[in-house]
Write an enzyme that holds these catalytic residues in place. Structure first.
Site, short mmCIF file in Angstrom:
data_model
loop_
_atom_site.label_atom_id
_atom_site.label_comp_id
_atom_site.label_asym_id
_atom_site.label_seq_id
_atom_site.Cartn_x
_atom_site.Cartn_y
_atom_site.Cartn_z
N GLY A 511 13.69 4.45 -3.71
CA GLY A 511 13.26 3.79 -2.48
C GLY A 511 13.73 2.35 -2.53
N GLY A 513 12.73 -1.69 -0.93
CA GLY A 513 11.99 -2.60 -0.09
C GLY A 513 12.95 -3.60 0.51
N PHE A 515 13.73 -6.52 -0.61
CA PHE A 515 14.52 -7.26 -1.59
C PHE A 515 14.96 -6.41 -2.78
CE2 PHE A 515 11.33 -10.20 0.23
CZ PHE A 515 12.20 -10.96 0.99
N SER A 516 14.37 -5.28 -2.91
CA SER A 516 14.58 -4.54 -4.15
C SER A 516 15.03 -3.12 -3.90
CB SER A 516 13.27 -4.49 -4.95
OG SER A 516 12.64 -5.72 -4.98
N LYS A 534 12.57 -1.19 -10.88
CA LYS A 534 12.80 -2.01 -9.69
C LYS A 534 13.83 -3.07 -10.03
CE LYS A 534 10.08 -4.99 -6.59
NZ LYS A 534 8.69 -5.34 -6.21
N ASP A 631 0.08 -9.25 -0.28
CA ASP A 631 1.03 -8.38 0.42
C ASP A 631 0.55 -6.93 0.37
OD1 ASP A 631 3.28 -7.84 1.91
OD2 ASP A 631 4.63 -7.73 0.20
N ASP A 649 3.91 -3.77 -6.31
CA ASP A 649 4.67 -4.85 -5.69
C ASP A 649 3.91 -6.17 -5.66
OD1 ASP A 649 6.44 -6.43 -4.40
OD2 ASP A 649 6.60 -5.21 -2.58
N1 LIG Z 1 6.44 2.94 -9.35
C1 LIG Z 1 6.97 3.51 -8.29
N2 LIG Z 1 6.97 4.84 -8.17
C2 LIG Z 1 7.50 5.45 -7.09
N3 LIG Z 1 8.06 4.79 -6.06
C3 LIG Z 1 8.11 3.46 -6.13
C4 LIG Z 1 7.57 2.74 -7.24
N4 LIG Z 1 7.74 1.43 -7.01
C5 LIG Z 1 8.37 1.33 -5.82
N5 LIG Z 1 8.59 2.53 -5.28
C6 LIG Z 1 9.26 2.80 -3.99
O1 LIG Z 1 10.14 1.73 -3.71
C7 LIG Z 1 9.73 1.07 -2.51
C8 LIG Z 1 9.96 -0.42 -2.65
O2 LIG Z 1 9.23 -0.91 -3.75
P1 LIG Z 1 8.63 -2.38 -3.72
O3 LIG Z 1 7.61 -2.49 -2.64
O4 LIG Z 1 8.12 -2.70 -5.07
O5 LIG Z 1 9.92 -3.24 -3.36
P2 LIG Z 1 10.06 -4.59 -2.52
O6 LIG Z 1 11.50 -4.89 -2.34
O7 LIG Z 1 9.28 -5.65 -3.20
O8 LIG Z 1 9.40 -4.25 -1.14
P3 LIG Z 1 9.00 -5.26 0.02
O9 LIG Z 1 9.57 -6.58 -0.27
O10 LIG Z 1 9.56 -4.63 1.27
O11 LIG Z 1 7.51 -5.24 0.03
C9 LIG Z 1 8.27 1.46 -2.32
O12 LIG Z 1 7.86 1.42 -0.97
C10 LIG Z 1 8.25 2.87 -2.87
O13 LIG Z 1 8.70 3.77 -1.90
MG LIG Z 2 7.13 -3.69 -1.26
#
Ligand SMILES: Nc1ncnc2c1ncn2[C@@H]1O[C@H](COP(=O)(O)OP(=O)(O)OP(=O)(O)O)[C@@H](O)[C@H]1O
Ligand SMILES: [Mg+2]
Length: 815
Positions: A511, A513, A515-516, A534, A631, A649
């Protein structure tokens, strides 16, 4: 800038439970301006496209500060039509759900009876009339205030009335036009290359196996005792309780944040969102502090008795958890799960939630077979004390450039009642290799490639300078021996993803987000052990940003060991990218679950309560450890294999109290009003985000990210949403005896009251998480639940009877 994790703009309420109207009607009437934006985002972006039309009373302009402002005129907003999703119940029902018992008498889901609650619907809003007639209840009946002790403002204000400037003058619950100053979301990355940092944590949670039992609940007896305290949901009591000591040392003023109104949006377009910025409103009227009379100005919670005959939009009628009922949560039958006898199978876990259009298999087929001498990652692990964590975080915040290295966690007593799938941690036997040499139970990254071999010794020495005493250092001879790594793992990586493949097997995109990117990976030596990793999409921009990223790592590290927090296992840097290795939550994120479930029907109230409880427990731990998440939203909440929720997150998280000058801004849909208006980053902001998450789950709507509806929700006016509490099922036999359990709270309106409380416009009026968890309703749910939040356990949960236990055993046998 307030962020949004979705792609396309939508303005009007699209309710999942209505499925007869064409989705395109979302764009039908009313607007003078037309806005359709599109942004491909995330791994799960849907194909649904919706065109929306803002109401005519809203216009967009640019404030000149990078964020357009939304100027709300005092003229009447016009409620948009309540829209339906075309045939989603019958066209594409969840295969699991469709097996889960009878639907409603019509053979498919019923429009939510509570839709008629929208007390301010205009005659020009065509969809309200037929919905109201479905209920057989007049709009006036539905509007009856729930709290008899509450003095309602004279008459029930229409949206127009409620936000007419004249109310600000006379002190009624009129809108406070609050300037929304821009608060740019901290970006996490840019190009920069810096020191290589490595840190390792042992995992204390590699996936939980086994069914939940009553003793598995995270509630202690002391909690349950305290939970018997009176709830006190009447407004008067709310006001007494809602100035908790645990809250808001930095909250100095009431910010009622009373906004204008429109309507929420159907969940069928949940993934079609835009980043249309929030508007800038007129100056606030802080004189409008809540009074007894206007505390919930537009409160229109219906009398639960009145709705006793309403039918909940859930197909579930029986309490016995059919095996496929569990599949309704996105879980697979345990029969499909990898078992011990074939643990070396190359097959990935067959969890249904992971397959999507972004699922890219990059299996490393060229890897050589595993060495027969694969060491097991078992070892005595130690959790650092809280003092250590604080020390660590303070160092991080001071901007130390030292290497980051944490002590390994040891088994946590809170988890002792559960068995763990992952064998990477949590035994009392030290980890040894074939020569019986102990090594760290971390991800086996030693001696991988030239870069790794040169940096690891550095990391050890620098870790000594970072941590205050000798005990803080990991006593690990991990690099003093050679592991048998597949040959492919020794190649020097050429890209960040390639780098991951040097450390893990079967790297697949899970998946992403904003930034990640998050990858699912397999332990290189223990293929049944899987993790999520991540990785930032781009390199961080410099030391300051790097420190900020390390703070995320540090906070998540400090919060290890809780059942409802995603467990951080390891973190490291490579070539300017930060990687965070966490436990894998096999059932993905809560937003996907709500979306899939929501297309079919509303969640039953029992599960909504379980969601509230599990998230409250996680948030309680965060707050007790003196952090704020800032968040909270379904996309940042993960679902384990067992259906339990975990908060993840921590990219926006901060130590508490938050220092002046901090800029954090989460997702528009979930952000508390005071964050935008006064930059108040405090625990009540998390409570608001949690409350609106539960609101979304219970009401089965897509939250607005802007506009009148957005402001209405932040004024404490939930009247556009359906009633959150479900109705009682007197006829159906959820307990096979047809009896409603003693002290039943399902359908009694408690969910509406607690969510309303959590969404109080004034942060000082909100409950603390502790207060949420000590309500009678929570205690009742806890006494009857046996499974994770997303697992269906019947309308009233499981009773404590042996009969109920037998049903659970039957289920285990069946699967
Ligand atoms: N431990 C995990 N197990 C399963 N899926 C995960 C896990 N961590 C993250 N994901 C998937 O990856 C996606 C993005 O993760 P995360 O929210 O940590 O990233 P982000 O870039 O910080 O997101 P945002 O900035 O949009 O809030 C999540 O919505 C989820 O679908
Ligand atoms: Mg996130």
């Amino acid at each position: 800038m307030c962020s949004s994790s979705h792609t396309k703009r939508r303005q009007y309420p699209l309710r999942r439970s209505q499925r007869l109207m064409d989705l395109n009607q979302a764009s039908l009437p009313l607007g003078s301006s037309h806005s359709t934006t599109s942004r491909t985002h995330g791994a799960h972006s849907p194909s649904i496209t919706i065109t929306t039309t803002p109401s005519s009373s809203v216009r967009l302009s640019n404030s000149g500060r990078g964020r357009p402002s939304l100027l709300h005129t005092a003229t009447s907003p016009v409620d948009g039509p309540i829209l339906t999703r075309p045939g989603s119940a019958r066209a594409s029902p969840s295969p699991a759900l469709s097996c889960n018992g009878p639907l409603n008498p019509r053979g498919h889901t019923t429009p939510s009876p509570s839709l008629s609650i929208c007390k301010h619907s205009r005659p020009s809003t065509p969809s309200y009339a037929p919905v109201a007639s479905l209920n057989g209840a007049s709009a006036n009946q539905a509007k009856r205030p729930y709290f008899s002790t509450m003095q309602q403002p004279e008459g029930l204000l229409s949206p127009d009335d409620a936000f007419h400037p004249s109310h600000a003058a006379n002190g009624t619950h009129a809108p406070s036009f609050i300037p929304l100053t821009p608060a740019p979301k901290i970006r996490k990355s840019n190009a920069f290359q810096d020191l290589f940092v490595t840190s390792r944590f042992g995992s204390s949670n590699q996936g939980v196996t086994g069914a939940f039992t009553p003793t598995d609940t995270t509630f202690s007896s002391s909690f349950l005792a305290s939970a018997r305290q009176p709830t006190g949901f009447t407004p008067a009591t709310v006001r007494q309780q809602s100035t908790p000591s645990g809250h808001a040392s930095s909250l100095r003023e009431n910010s009622p944040a009373l906004f204008a109104t429109s309507t929420p949006i159907h969940a069928s377009v949940r993934r079609t969102r835009t980043r249309t910025p929030l508007g800038e409103l007129s100056p606030p009227s802080l004189a409008n502090s809540p009074t007894e009379a206007n505390f919930f100005p537009n409160l229109s919670l219906p009398n639960p008795v009145q709705h006793a005959s309403d039918s909940l939009n859930t197909p579930f009628r029986t309490v016995k958890p059919f095996s496929k009922a569990f599949m309704s949560t996105g879980l697979l039958s345990k029969a499909n799960r990898t078992r011990n006898h074939n643990r070396n199978s190359n097959n990935p876990p067959s969890t249904p939630s992971k397959r999507n259009s972004f699922f890219q298999s990059v299996s490393l087929s060229q890897l050589s077979p595993l060495s027969p001498s694969t060491p097991r990652n078992h070892g005595p692990l130690e959790l650092p004390t809280h003092g250590d964590d604080v020390s660590l975080l303070s160092r991080l915040e001071k901007g130390s450039n030292s290497f980051l290295r944490f002590r390994l966690p040891h088994s946590n007593s809170r988890r002792s009642s559960r068995s763990f799938l992952g064998s990477a941690v949590k035994t009392s036997t030290p980890i040894t290799n074939r020569n019986n040499e102990a090594f760290s139970p971390c991800t086996p990254t030693r001696t991988l490639h030239p870069l790794a071999t040169t940096t690891l010794p550095m990391s050890r020495s620098r870790s000594n300078s970072l941590l205050s005493n000798k005990d803080d250092c990991v006593q690990s001879p991990s690099t003093e021996f050679t592991l048998s790594f597949p040959s492919a793992l020794t190649e020097c990586p050429s890209s960040p993803t390639e780098h991951l493949r040097t450390r893990f097997r079967n790297v697949t995109l899970l998946g992403q987000g904003e930034f990640s990117e998050v990858f699912q990976v397999e332990h290189p030596l223990e293929r049944t052990v899987k993790y999520a990793v991540k990785k930032l999409k781009v390199k961080y921009s410099g030391p300051k940003e790097r420190q900020r990223l390390l703070q995320e790592v540090g906070i998540q590290h400090a919060l290890r060991g809780h059942d409802h927090i995603v467990e951080l296992i390891d973190s490291w840097e490579w070539d300017g990218y930060l990687y965070m290795q966490t436990e894998l939550c096999e059932n993905g994120s809560l937003d996907k679950f709500l979306e899939e479930q929501g297309h079919y029907s509303r969640l039953d109230e029992f599960r909504v309560w379980k969601i509230l409880i599990e998230l409250s427990l996680g948030l309680q731990y965060i707050h007790h450890q003196n952090f704020v998440h800032l968040d909270l939203k379904p996309a940042n909440i993960m679902i384990t294999f067992e259906g339990t929720l975990k908060i993840g997150d921590f990219g926006m998280a901060s130590t508490w109290p938050v220092t002046n000058g901090t800029e954090r801004e989460g997702d528009c849909e979930y952000i508390a009003p005071e964050v935008l208006t006064h930059h108040q980053y405090d625990k009540p902001a998390d409570v608001f985000s949690l409350g609106i998450t539960v609101f979304e789950a219970a009401a089965n709507i897509v939250l607005p990210d802007n506009g009148l509806s957005w402001r209405k929700l932040r004024s404490g006016d939930l009247s556009d949403a359906p009633r959150l509490s479900s109705s009682e099922f007197r006829s159906s036999s959820s307990l096979d005896t047809g009896e409603i359990p003693a002290n039943n709270i399902i359908g009694q309106g408690g969910l509406d009251r607690i969510v309303q409380w959590m969404l109080s416009p004034n942060p000082l009026d909100r409950p603390t998480v502790d207060q949420v968890l000590t309500t009678d309703e929570v205690a009742w749910i806890e006494s009857r639940r046996k499974a994770g939040a997303t697992i269906y356990e019947g309308i009233y949960g499981s009773s404590n009877s042996s009969h109920s236990d037998q049903m659970m055993e039957d289920w285990h046998v069946a699967v």
